[in-house]
Design a protein around this motif. Structure first.
Motif, short mmCIF file in Angstrom:
data_model
loop_
_atom_site.label_atom_id
_atom_site.label_comp_id
_atom_site.label_asym_id
_atom_site.label_seq_id
_atom_site.Cartn_x
_atom_site.Cartn_y
_atom_site.Cartn_z
N THR A 18 1.02 -0.95 -0.28
CA THR A 18 -0.11 -0.18 -0.23
C THR A 18 1.19 1.13 -0.07
OG1 THR A 18 -1.85 -1.77 1.19
CG2 THR A 18 -2.24 1.07 1.17
N THR A 20 0.74 5.82 0.05
CA THR A 20 -0.05 6.88 0.68
C THR A 20 0.08 7.92 -0.78
OG1 THR A 20 2.60 8.14 1.51
CG2 THR A 20 1.31 6.97 3.12
N GLN A 21 -0.74 8.89 -0.21
CA GLN A 21 -0.84 9.72 -1.75
C GLN A 21 0.17 10.89 -1.61
OE1 GLN A 21 -3.52 8.60 -3.06
NE2 GLN A 21 -3.95 10.66 -3.43
N LYS A 24 3.15 8.16 -3.74
CA LYS A 24 2.33 8.27 -5.05
C LYS A 24 2.80 9.36 -5.73
CE LYS A 24 -1.63 5.56 -3.41
NZ LYS A 24 -3.57 5.75 -4.18
N SER A 321 2.45 -1.39 -12.72
CA SER A 321 0.85 -0.96 -11.82
C SER A 321 -0.10 -2.42 -12.56
CB SER A 321 0.14 -0.42 -11.27
OG SER A 321 0.88 0.81 -10.89
N LEU A 328 -6.77 -0.53 -8.12
CA LEU A 328 -7.25 1.47 -7.37
C LEU A 328 -5.85 1.99 -7.79
CD1 LEU A 328 -8.66 -0.21 -4.71
CD2 LEU A 328 -9.78 1.04 -6.14
N LEU A 329 -4.05 0.92 -7.37
CA LEU A 329 -3.45 2.33 -7.48
C LEU A 329 -2.91 2.53 -9.41
CD1 LEU A 329 -0.21 2.68 -6.59
CD2 LEU A 329 0.69 0.99 -7.15
N ARG A 331 -5.43 3.18 -11.48
CA ARG A 331 -6.11 4.61 -11.26
C ARG A 331 -5.75 5.82 -10.74
NH1 ARG A 331 -10.64 4.14 -15.11
NH2 ARG A 331 -11.17 2.56 -15.20
N SER A 332 -5.57 6.01 -9.27
CA SER A 332 -4.71 6.12 -8.49
C SER A 332 -3.92 7.44 -9.58
CB SER A 332 -4.76 5.76 -7.35
OG SER A 332 -4.11 6.93 -6.62
N PHE A 333 -2.93 6.22 -10.24
CA PHE A 333 -1.38 6.82 -10.35
C PHE A 333 -2.14 7.94 -12.09
CE2 PHE A 333 1.66 4.10 -9.10
CZ PHE A 333 2.49 4.97 -8.56
N ARG A 335 -5.06 10.30 -12.61
CA ARG A 335 -5.73 10.79 -12.05
C ARG A 335 -4.17 11.64 -11.36
NH1 ARG A 335 -9.42 7.60 -9.70
NH2 ARG A 335 -7.98 7.26 -7.59
N MET A 336 -3.43 12.07 -11.02
CA MET A 336 -2.43 12.56 -10.10
C MET A 336 -1.70 13.14 -10.85
SD MET A 336 -1.95 10.73 -6.53
CE MET A 336 -0.78 11.69 -6.30
#
Length: 467
Positions: A18, A20-21, A24, A321, A328-329, A331-333, A335-336
């Motif tokens: 996992t 954290t923001q 990332k 990823s 989830l990772l 998608r997070s990467f 967007r950021m």
């Protein structure tokens, strides 16, 4: 320490840990910075390169500007072939299957070399006729033909340098390709000065200087890939690989490369064709407009290079990823990375708007070219935020191996919006109308890509993502 931290965080992806923001964001930035610096330095050096030619006069600038878009087309086809293989490597690395990644690397070297020779042959065949097909006049046709044919010959070095660089980047090594690309740009300026001014070869000297810089960089890039890379070094792992070590292309690897690269290649082909049509629209406007168009594009590239740097980092992060099966990772990467790209390019667009005249003054002493180019740059500045969205999202989709629908979207936007508007506006507003059409189209394309990023199923179809 920052490089070690970046490597540790990349290992988190493969290990399924996992993040954290903050971690990332730190990983995105640590991978993006070397690539951004390389992209900006490349643009600055190309900026200087174009300025050298520009000081030879409007005719020399127009000669290179006339065939420049066709050169981009050839370069795009080379890049598409490279990415077809390097995306597979990113997926295998994310899955911790380094031996399979090296198997793909072996086959890519053979396939991409064959592809580069084919592109060179095509360039030599069409070179003598291309300037006339593009609407060029007799006064610039000879120089334009020579430049394009030499660029085609040196395209082999461009292809192989790009392949090695993309393989290193997809393994998470952004530093070496970035440093070598910066070095290539410096060599390009030095060699161009030698060939253009010392040896007085003019436009031909610009092509020779660039080609020599590409050759040296390609050799160095392969040294770091084949000998030094801990994951992909074929030489250092020659005694440990237990599977097929053959360089002979296989149907599974080539087929997947074709599935990923073919839509990109078609996109580059038709997008390059659209750029050529755009050149045809600009060519009748005269030598001043051709030169202003070419030089303004060079200046604008300084603004969007950070976007391409972030897109390269996004391709690596999304690819690994996905290989690791982390939905989830992924998608997070995505967007950021997109938010970061939009923010940086919005700032760059503001700076371009404010300093447009000063930037064009560095490119040419001809007042008419400077003023027209500066006006066009200020029009384009308003499109930079959505241009950033299109650039970074495209890098994300490439990392996912999702290339068909984004290619269709880009082509529809380019042919349906930009060229249609450019043809209509050029009649009454000249080059300013062409650049207005460009700004409108880039905004539309960015909105389309954002819609696919947030609402499309770009990751589920191509990846075996863990739920």
């Amino acid at each position: 320490m920052e490089r070690k931290k970046g490597k540790d965080l990349l290992a988190y992806i493969r290990e399924g840990r996992t993040m954290t923001q903050g971690e990332k964001l730190s990983l995105i930035v640590s991978l993006s910075i070397p690539s951004i610096l390389a992209q900006i330095s490349a643009t600055v050096m190309f900026f200087i390169d174009a300025s050298m030619v520009g000081h030879l006069g409007a005719r020399a600038s127009a000669a290179i500007g006339l065939v420049e878009t066709t050169g981009w087309l050839m370069g795009g086809l080379a890049s598409a072939a490279n990415m077809g293989f390097s995306v597979q490597v990113a997926h295998f690395i994310g899955a911790n299957d380094f031996e399979a990644a090296r198997r793909v690397l072996r086959q890519s070297m053979v396939c991409c070399l064959i592809w580069a020779v084919a592109i060179m042959f095509i360039s030599l065949c069409i070179g003598p006729f291309l300037p006339y097909w593009l609407g060029g006049t007799e006064e610039i046709a000879h120089d334009a033909s020579v430049y394009f044919m030499l660029f085609g010959v040196f395209g082999i070095f461009f292809q192989m340098e790009g392949l090695a660089g993309s393989m290193l980047k997809c393994s998470g090594n952004m530093k070496i390709p970035s440093v070598l690309n910066i070095q290539m740009c410096v060599m390009d300026v030095v060699f161009n000065y030698l060939f253009i001014y010392i040896l007085e070869l003019g436009v031909m000297g610009a092509a020779l200087g660039t080609g020599l810089a590409m050759l040296i960089t390609a050799a160095l890039m392969f040294y770091f890939l084949l000998w030094r890379s801990p994951m992909l070094g074929l030489i250092r792992h020659s005694s440990t690989d237990t599977r097929n070590k053959s360089f002979r292309p296989t149907a599974d690897v080539v087929g997947k490369a074709f599935k990923i690269g073919a839509p990109m290649g078609l996109q580059h082909l038709l997008m390059g064709g659209a750029q050529i049509v755009s050149t045809l629209i600009v060519a009748p406007l005269g030598t001043i407009s051709i030169a202003a168009h070419s030089l303004a594009i060079t200046v604008e590239s300084l603004c969007y290079m950070p976007g391409y740097g972030i897109a390269e980092a996004a391709t690596t992060l999304i690819g690994q990823s996905i290989g690791a099966g982390q939905r989830l990772l992924t998608r997070s990467f995505a967007r950021m990375s997109t938010a970061l790209g939009i923010g940086i390019m919005t700032l760059m667009g503001l700076l371009m708007f404010v300093f447009a005249t000063e930037l064009m003054s560095l490119m040419t002493p001809v007042e008419a070219i400077r003023d027209l180019g500066a006006y066009c740059l200020r029009i384009e500045a308003f499109a930079e935020p959505m241009f950033a969205a299109a650039i970074v999202c495209n890098g994300i989709f490439i990392g996912a191996g999702d290339t068909l629908k984004p290619a269709i979207m880009s082509l529809a936007s380019m042919w349906g919006v930009r060229l249609t508007l450019a043809a209509l506006l050029a009649r009454d507003y000249g080059l300013k109308g062409v650049w207005t059409a460009m700004a409108i189209e880039l905004t539309c394309r960015g909105l389309l890509f954002l819609a696919r990023l947030f609402f499309g199923k770009w990751s589920e179809k191509t990846l075996n993502i863990k739920h």
